[in-house]
Scaffold this active site. Structure first.
Site, PDB file in Angstrom:
ATOM      1  CG  HIS A 120       4.447   0.866  -1.201  1.00 28.65           C
ATOM      2  ND1 HIS A 120       4.806   1.250  -0.247  1.00 28.65           N
ATOM      3  CD2 HIS A 120       4.409  -0.139  -1.299  1.00 28.65           C
ATOM      4  CE1 HIS A 120       4.961   0.561   0.683  1.00 28.65           C
ATOM      5  NE2 HIS A 120       4.726  -0.722  -0.007  1.00 28.65           N
ATOM      6  CG  HIS A 194       8.742  -2.844  -1.174  1.00 30.37           C
ATOM      7  ND1 HIS A 194       8.694  -4.176  -1.342  1.00 30.37           N
ATOM      8  CD2 HIS A 194       7.731  -2.145  -0.244  1.00 30.37           C
ATOM      9  CE1 HIS A 194       7.355  -4.307  -0.769  1.00 30.37           C
ATOM     10  NE2 HIS A 194       6.826  -3.082  -0.095  1.00 30.37           N
ATOM     11  CE1 TYR A 196       7.562  -9.403  -0.909  1.00 30.58           C
ATOM     12  CE2 TYR A 196       8.269  -7.648  -2.226  1.00 30.58           C
ATOM     13  CZ  TYR A 196       7.378  -8.029  -1.770  1.00 30.58           C
ATOM     14  OH  TYR A 196       5.924  -7.734  -1.814  1.00 30.58           O
ATOM     15  CD  GLN A 303       4.394  -1.588   7.210  1.00 32.15           C
ATOM     16  OE1 GLN A 303       4.525  -0.732   8.174  1.00 32.15           O
ATOM     17  NE2 GLN A 303       3.474  -2.415   7.166  1.00 32.15           N
ATOM     18  CD  GLU A 331       8.228  -1.978   3.108  1.00 31.02           C
ATOM     19  OE1 GLU A 331       7.778  -1.087   2.568  1.00 31.02           O
ATOM     20  OE2 GLU A 331       7.795  -3.055   3.327  1.00 31.02           O
TER      21      GLU A 331
END
Length: 366
Positions: A120, A194, A196, A303, A331
């Protein structure tokens, strides 16, 4: 069937920008708020372009925050740093093997911040930097525009990279994320977001009952350091087959070598692309709240990370403890380790060319 989202009080669409009391390295943190008239409300800050809150109504019209994070901006740069909650990721989302790649006959060395690999963007990727942020109201919706220059040599990457990431909240209940970048030297670029997600609401428990669909016949298996082997393997007959809606917890603990490597799902799916442009990639649904999220993207990969490394040591919003698999990431991106995998779609941006990518998260309730 899906129903239109609603809220008790319909206000918006609107966009506001405020300067918070929080400071990072002596510089004030800005916060933007986007609202639409259907009860969706997004908050993001100038540190990391982090989406700190995303409130979405459930089937009863009650809004809940569906993203993991913190109550205060300063918690996002605490030591140890949290695991990329809500942030813009760059220059390179995902892993680069052994923190090295060769471009134009020169080998570049990156920080190895994830075992033997670079993850990342390195030690101080785009998630740990300040962005300038502006706002606008447009025909498509209300937007927050994050911009920064990643200087030549930052985290080992070549070229001065001009980056713009735009979050737009529309009246169609879409969160549109547009990425744009240009460079003065050839460089790898793989930007992503990113956040969550927990569609039942952050702090409400694990995500194992969420139903996931991924429009992919293949995925990229990984070694025990989570670097792709180079194979594009069929999902059929494996725990990686999400072509039909499947509970995330249904097969996550099966005796499978790939699941052991990822400690669950932490893999890239090869999306079924028939042509260039925007197309549907995935759907996430929470049976408890009725909330659903559809993802469309111009990217070739997705991802899926099932929150395997959340371990209960992080205390988030309202004192909620983020235990194992209480949030997940979807992602949209190019494949991991593409600079070292010539058979994968290229991630090299050349001078005079533009990196443009779009992902749309569409919310509904049923």
């Amino acid at each position: 069937m899906a129903v239109a989202l609603a809220a008790a009080v319909l206000v918006g669409p609107s966009v506001t920008k405020t300067t918070t009391d929080a400071k990072f390295q002596g510089k004030a943190i800005d916060e933007v708020t986007l609202k639409n008239s259907h009860g969706i409300e997004l908050h993001a800050i100038s540190y990391g372009g982090i989406i700190t809150s995303l409130r979405v109504p459930d089937r009863a019209g009650k809004a809940g925050d569906v993203v993991l994070g913190f109550d205060k901006p300063a918690s996002y740069w605490a030591d140890p740093p949290p695991p990329f909650f809500g942030a813009i990721i760059g220059r390179y989302g995902n892993r680069i093997a052994k923190g090295k790649f060769t471009l134009g006959g020169k080998t570049y060395t990156l920080a190895t911040n994830n075992g033997p690999n670079s993850l990342h963007g390195g030690n101080r990727g785009f998630d740990k930097t300040l962005w300038a942020v502006t706002t606008k109201d447009g025909a498509e919706g209300s937007s927050a525009i994050f911009t920064r220059t990643s200087p030549d040599g930052e985290e080992g990457y070549p070229g001065n990279l001009q980056v713009r990431v735009t979050y737009t909240l529309t009246e169609k209940n879409e969160l549109v994320v547009d990425y744009h970048a240009t460079t003065d030297k050839a460089t790898p670029v793989n930007l992503t977001q990113h956040t969550y997600f927990n569609l039942a609401g952050e702090g409400s428990g694990d995500i194992l009952g969420h139903q996931l669909t991924i429009d992919a016949d293949r995925y990229t298996p990984v070694d025990d350091t989570l670097i792709p082997t180079g194979e594009l393997a069929p999902v059929q007959g494996t725990p990686f087959d999400f072509r039909q809606p499947t509970a995330i917890g249904a097969r996550i603990d099966q005796d499978n070598a790939q699941l052991k490597n990822g400690k669950g799902y932490d893999h890239n799916w090869v999306l079924n692309r028939k042509a260039a442009g925007l197309q549907h990639a995935a759907r996430l649904a929470d049976p408890k709240s009725g909330r659903t999220m559809d993802i469309s993207t111009t990217e070739p990969g997705l991802q899926f990370y099932s929150g395997n490394f959340l371990d209960g040591t992080i205390k988030g919003k309202h004192g909620h403890v983020y235990a194992h698999r209480t949030g997940l990431c979807l992602e949209t991106q190019h494949f991991p380790d593409s600079p070292n995998q010539p058979k994968f779609p290229s991630t090299i941006l050349q001078p005079g060319k533009a990196y443009d990518s779009r992902t749309i998260f569409t919310f509904s309730a049923k």
